[in-house]
Design a protein around this motif. Structure first.
Motif: not given
Length: 226
Positions: A118-147
């Motif tokens: 799909r192509d919408n504003i939410f996908v555009d936001m995800v694309r921006t996230l992917y460019r800013a955040d590398t898919p490395t250093n993920v274990l454990p998830s700090l998003h989950v832990f801090n929440s």
């Protein structure tokens, strides 16, 4: 009261702000890992990950994580010093463990979609996230832990427990954030489980240990008055 006296009074009142100096340790270390962990890392993957669909709408709670964590920290900073120290101890210990794991066992993901259906504003936001955040250093998830850490602090706050709507809202948002890490392909189920395990373990040391000391100290005080 002159400005100098007011400033001195604020410093004394909020002297626990020294805890925020941890960012001077965390950020350089994290940025170093983000820059250098780009190849030859352990790929985190579970068969369950392949069954979880990509849903771009979860970008909203994912980004609200930043506001959520900041709001919880500031609330305890200004209203509950003891709660602030416990929250900081739990969070910063877990974040340090995360840095150590990422240093000793470089890790990353290969879950992100190559193209979007799909192509919408939410996908555009995800694309921006992917460019800013590398898919490395993920274990454990700090998003989950801090929440989870924020929810634990809220649950143990006598003042906040009186406001059931606020507590329920915080718990629901935390749940959506945790789901978002997987539906956005930012984390594997393994990262999420590791975050839960780390939160549970550190909870025992930070909150349960002090809770068990209170009845013991109360009994000793009572005996002393006999």
């Amino acid at each position: 009261m002159n400005m100098k006296s007011k400033a001195a009074g604020l410093i004394r009142k909020y002297k626990h702000g020294w805890v925020f100096a941890y960012i001077l340790i965390y950020m350089p270390w994290f940025m170093y890992l983000e820059k250098h962990v780009t190849v030859n890392y352990h790929v985190i993957h579970s068969a369950i990950d392949d069954k979880i669909p990509f849903i771009e709408y979860f970008i909203v709670p994912y980004l609200l994580w930043f506001v959520f964590i900041a709001a919880v920290f500031l609330y305890f900073f200004f209203t509950d010093v003891e709660g602030f120290y416990k929250l900081s101890k739990l969070m910063f210990t877990g974040m340090t463990i995360f840095l150590v794991i990422s240093t000793l066992m470089p890790n990353g993901l290969n879950l992100r979609p190559i193209y979007f259906e799909r192509d919408n504003i939410f996908v555009d936001m995800v694309r921006t996230l992917y460019r800013a955040d590398t898919p490395t250093n993920v274990l454990p998830s700090l998003h989950v832990f801090n929440s989870l850490g924020a929810c634990i602090a809220i649950y143990h706050s006598e003042a906040l427990r009186k406001h059931k709507v606020i507590c329920a809202g915080a718990y629901i948002l935390a749940g959506l954030i945790i789901l978002a890490t997987m539906f956005l392909k930012q984390h594997s189920v393994i990262d999420v489980m590791a975050a839960f395990l780390m939160a549970y373990t550190l909870y025992q040391f930070v909150y349960e240990t002090s809770r068990k000391k209170v009845p013991k100290m109360s009994r000793q005080t009572a005996l002393g008055h006999k």
